[in-house]
Write a protein that holds these residues in place. Structure first.
Motif, mmCIF file in Angstrom:
data_model
loop_
_atom_site.group_PDB
_atom_site.id
_atom_site.type_symbol
_atom_site.label_atom_id
_atom_site.label_comp_id
_atom_site.label_asym_id
_atom_site.label_seq_id
_atom_site.Cartn_x
_atom_site.Cartn_y
_atom_site.Cartn_z
ATOM 1 N N THR A 1 0.822 -1.223 0.000
ATOM 2 C CA THR A 1 0.000 0.000 0.000
ATOM 3 C C THR A 1 0.852 1.267 0.000
ATOM 4 O O THR A 1 0.320 2.356 -0.175
ATOM 5 C CB THR A 1 -0.920 0.025 1.232
ATOM 6 O OG1 THR A 1 -0.116 -0.078 2.419
ATOM 7 C CG2 THR A 1 -1.910 -1.123 1.176
ATOM 8 N N ILE A 2 2.152 1.131 0.220
ATOM 9 C CA ILE A 2 3.075 2.266 0.139
ATOM 10 C C ILE A 2 4.208 1.848 -0.789
ATOM 11 O O ILE A 2 4.882 0.837 -0.557
ATOM 12 C CB ILE A 2 3.639 2.652 1.530
ATOM 13 C CG1 ILE A 2 2.496 3.042 2.484
ATOM 14 C CG2 ILE A 2 4.632 3.800 1.399
ATOM 15 C CD1 ILE A 2 2.970 3.349 3.885
ATOM 16 N N ARG B 1 -6.673 2.309 -1.393
ATOM 17 C CA ARG B 1 -5.883 3.551 -1.371
ATOM 18 C C ARG B 1 -4.397 3.201 -1.331
ATOM 19 O O ARG B 1 -3.947 2.413 -0.497
ATOM 20 C CB ARG B 1 -6.272 4.416 -0.170
ATOM 21 C CG ARG B 1 -5.557 5.766 -0.146
ATOM 22 C CD ARG B 1 -6.081 6.621 1.001
ATOM 23 N NE ARG B 1 -7.495 6.929 0.827
ATOM 24 C CZ ARG B 1 -7.949 7.921 0.092
ATOM 25 N NH1 ARG B 1 -7.102 8.728 -0.539
ATOM 26 N NH2 ARG B 1 -9.257 8.136 -0.009
ATOM 27 N N ILE B 2 -3.626 3.805 -2.232
ATOM 28 C CA ILE B 2 -2.192 3.581 -2.337
ATOM 29 C C ILE B 2 -1.471 4.910 -2.126
ATOM 30 O O ILE B 2 -1.837 5.922 -2.730
ATOM 31 C CB ILE B 2 -1.812 2.994 -3.711
ATOM 32 C CG1 ILE B 2 -2.611 1.716 -3.992
ATOM 33 C CG2 ILE B 2 -0.313 2.723 -3.783
ATOM 34 C CD1 ILE B 2 -2.329 0.590 -3.040
ATOM 35 N N ASN B 3 -0.464 4.921 -1.255
ATOM 36 C CA ASN B 3 0.358 6.107 -1.028
ATOM 37 C C ASN B 3 1.639 5.971 -1.839
ATOM 38 O O ASN B 3 2.443 5.060 -1.614
ATOM 39 C CB ASN B 3 0.689 6.260 0.458
ATOM 40 C CG ASN B 3 -0.539 6.589 1.280
ATOM 41 O OD1 ASN B 3 -1.401 7.361 0.840
ATOM 42 N ND2 ASN B 3 -0.652 6.022 2.469
ATOM 43 N N THR C 1 5.202 7.459 -2.835
ATOM 44 C CA THR C 1 6.253 8.339 -2.321
ATOM 45 C C THR C 1 7.250 8.642 -3.431
ATOM 46 O O THR C 1 7.084 8.230 -4.583
ATOM 47 C CB THR C 1 6.956 7.672 -1.135
ATOM 48 O OG1 THR C 1 7.587 6.455 -1.587
ATOM 49 C CG2 THR C 1 5.951 7.314 -0.040
ATOM 50 N N LYS D 1 3.189 11.257 -7.525
ATOM 51 C CA LYS D 1 3.256 11.057 -6.090
ATOM 52 C C LYS D 1 1.936 11.478 -5.443
ATOM 53 O O LYS D 1 1.158 12.227 -5.999
ATOM 54 C CB LYS D 1 4.414 11.883 -5.506
ATOM 55 C CG LYS D 1 5.793 11.427 -5.955
ATOM 56 C CD LYS D 1 6.895 12.093 -5.150
ATOM 57 C CE LYS D 1 6.906 13.595 -5.358
ATOM 58 N NZ LYS D 1 8.014 14.233 -4.634
ATOM 59 N N GLY D 2 1.720 10.981 -4.218
ATOM 60 C CA GLY D 2 0.516 11.344 -3.478
ATOM 61 C C GLY D 2 -0.355 10.132 -3.182
ATOM 62 O O GLY D 2 0.032 8.984 -3.399
ATOM 63 N N SER D 3 -1.540 10.423 -2.692
ATOM 64 C CA SER D 3 -2.498 9.367 -2.359
ATOM 65 C C SER D 3 -3.384 9.098 -3.570
ATOM 66 O O SER D 3 -4.066 9.997 -4.065
ATOM 67 C CB SER D 3 -3.352 9.791 -1.154
ATOM 68 O OG SER D 3 -4.279 8.788 -0.819
ATOM 69 N N VAL E 1 -6.292 6.456 -5.368
ATOM 70 C CA VAL E 1 -7.326 5.466 -5.065
ATOM 71 C C VAL E 1 -7.590 4.618 -6.302
ATOM 72 O O VAL E 1 -7.868 5.150 -7.381
ATOM 73 C CB VAL E 1 -8.630 6.132 -4.585
ATOM 74 C CG1 VAL E 1 -9.716 5.090 -4.368
ATOM 75 C CG2 VAL E 1 -8.382 6.912 -3.302
#
Length: 583
Positions: free
Chosen positions: A29-30, A115-117, A119, A92-94, A96
């Motif tokens: 997820t990150i 939801r995927i963050n 970086t 980059k960012g959040s 969905v």
């Protein structure tokens, strides 16, 4: 008793629907901007018409791949179907990942959003075979700007060049972000063919390719930003390994490059010496006002052409409008542009052509016109004036004759004015015979209409119950509709290869379900062939149908042209039509 049965049926249906599981699972997820994400859509039933999400914020680099497994343990059956994708984030960012959907027993099931963050790019191991290590110092995207402090409406050029060293190869690239030219008038210059050239960059020799050329005209003063062009590039990089013939082994990789944001400091045009009739022309121009003829007979017309020729912001200013005497009737101008826009800026000719028709005999002057522009060479304003033009109307009525005729017509009109009529003092009203609603045909029709409607309602209800009870027939009709729907969807997506073949495959599967009364899990090659041949289908049509179905999965990722896609669509329509007639 009936209530008990209804409750029991409801409980059974709820328990069956509760057993359907459909979820989305991700590998992480990150993740970094340069890392891949795997997402699996898993279901425990053989769902139909899988509808993938749009994957906004990601680029699909592989998938969908499908896996089906089924097992029996101690008399209990388990089933699992998985659709897998590999994604690469675009920003980059959040982000969905939206819902996917399947259809099972006439109901729609959806996954929950994920939801995927994303970086910043993560550091890669410094391995000789790692593509990112070598690509960082060998590929550059540069925006060459001809001038960074122009005047308003002075042309500047932006040339985007991709520099790359001699020891790497470039196989493909994609635009992630297109440059935006806010507060600029822009014109892209067509590049017919990309050609690799040699040049110096950072004191070293590089190869480079010109990707884009643009001419800009700033429209306001101050610091204006040009947002960058960003690319995702597929590269081939050498490694420290060699094959059996001594040749260097290359690896495939990717690199993201950006030209960076550029700032242009635009100067305002000077106020000192600015003419009152200045309309924004900037460059170097010549100005002419030319009539097609000056001597006319009664009923003839002339064209007055106002034109500007030269080099500058030709499409961004207006031409002065001539003023003519009242005896000359002038129509709206016909605007014409003969302007070329090479890399050096706009040049050519613009003109306004006015049609003028004289009304009376006589000599009529057209006053001189003035055209002002800002000369970039001298940095001053210049004004060009045309000469006075005299229009000679040789024959026809004079202005005094027209005034006399007008006065005579006015007197005749006044003498013929009709007197006001008197208002009538008496009315002539007529009685109207109106029938009562009670006892009329409409009254009895509305009274007995509900009783006549009851038998129709009963017949309609029985017919609907019979249709609802025909589960097999309903499924066949539904599959027929789905086949037509997805065949229509394939035609809409004929310019999008992957979506086209997905819709085409669904259309053919639903056609089989409607005609052979089978489910997706029963669609093996041998089973389909046996069932179609048992229905007296033509063996050649059966082989074509199976071949096209198997080709849909492969064709999504194989290179193909629009002609091949159109041929596959026409072939699918023909095969389905032939099988429809045969079975």
């Amino acid at each position: 008793m009936k209530k008990f049965i209804a409750v029991l049926v409801l409980i059974v249906c709820n328990s069956l629907s509760a057993q359907v599981q459909f979820e989305a699972r991700v590998s992480k997820t990150i993740l970094g901007l340069n890392e891949r994400l795997r997402i699996d859509f898993i279901m425990n039933v053989d769902g139909d018409n899988f509808n993938q999400p749009s994957f906004d914020g990601f680029r699909v680099i592989a998938g969908p791949s499908q896996q089906v497994s089924q097992s029996w343990v101690n008399g209990k059956s388990t089933f699992e179907k998985v659709y897998s994708y590999f994604l690469l984030p675009n920003q980059k960012g959040s982000v969905v990942i939206k819902q996917a959907a399947i259809e099972y027993n006439g109901q729609i099931y959806k996954t929950s959003p994920v939801r995927i963050n994303v970086t910043a790019a993560t550091e890669q191991p410094r391995d000789p075979n790692d593509t990112s290590v070598s690509a960082d110092d060998n590929i550059y995207l540069v925006a060459d700007i001809s001038k960074t402090n122009p005047y308003i409406n002075e042309p500047i050029t932006v040339v985007y060049k991709l520099y790359f060293s001699y020891n790497i190869g470039i196989t493909n690239w994609r635009e992630l972000n297109k440059p935006k030219y806010n507060d600029f008038w822009s014109q892209n210059i067509d590049i017919k063919q990309l050609v690799a050239e040699e040049g110096m960059f950072k004191g070293q020799k590089y190869r480079y390719v010109v990707l884009r050329k643009t001419v800009l005209y700033p429209q306001k003063s101050g610091k204006l930003a040009i947002e960058p062009l960003s690319l995702d590039i597929d590269v081939q990089l050498p490694t420290n390994r060699h094959d059996m013939f001594g040749r260097v082994i290359v690896t495939e990789g990717s690199k993201r490059v950006s030209a960076g944001t550029k700032t242009i400091a635009v100067k305002a045009l000077p106020e000192a010496g600015k003419p009152e009739d200045f309309s924004g022309a900037v460059g170097n121009f010549s100005f002419k006002v030319i009539p097609t003829k000056t001597d006319l007979k009664n009923g003839e017309s002339l064209d007055l052409v106002v034109s500007v020729t030269g080099k500058g912001n030709m499409k961004l200013f207006g031409l002065p409008k001539p003023v003519v005497p009242n005896a000359l009737e002038m129509y709206d101008a016909v605007h014409n542009e003969q302007v070329n826009t090479p890399l050096s800026g706009m040049s050519g000719k613009i003109s306004d052509s006015y049609t003028i028709i004289p009304q009376y005999k006589g000599n009529y002057p057209i006053k001189p016109l003035q055209f002002s522009y800002f000369d970039l060479g001298s940095g001053t304003y210049k004004t060009i004036s045309s000469k006075e033009i005299m229009i000679n109307v040789l024959d026809g009525p004079t202005a005094s004759d027209a005034i006399a005729a007008s006065n005579s017509d006015d007197k005749n009109k006044i003498g013929n004015v009709e007197q006001f009529k008197y208002i009538k003092l008496k009315s002539n009203l007529l009685t109207m015979n109106k029938k009562d609603f009670f006892g009329s045909n409409l009254f009895y029709g509305l009274v007995f209409f509900p009783f006549l409607l009851l038998p129709l309602i009963v017949l309609f209800k029985k017919k609907k119950e019979a249709i609802d009870g025909d589960i097999t027939g309903n499924r066949i009709r539904m599959n027929n509709r789905l086949a037509k729907k997805y065949l229509s969807e394939a035609k809409k997506q004929i310019n999008n290869k992957e979506l086209f073949y997905i819709a085409l495959e669904k259309a053919m599967h639903n056609f089989l379900k409607a005609k052979l009364h089978i489910e997706t899990s029963e669609m093996s090659k041998d089973n389909i062939q046996e069932l179609l041949l048992s229905r007296n289908a033509n063996p050649e049509a059966v082989n074509d149908f199976i071949g096209l179905t198997e080709n849909c999965e492969v064709a999504r990722y194989a290179p193909s042209s629009s002609v091949m896609i159109q041929q596959d669509f026409d072939k699918a329509v023909f095969i389905i039509s032939e099988l429809e007639k045969q079975i």
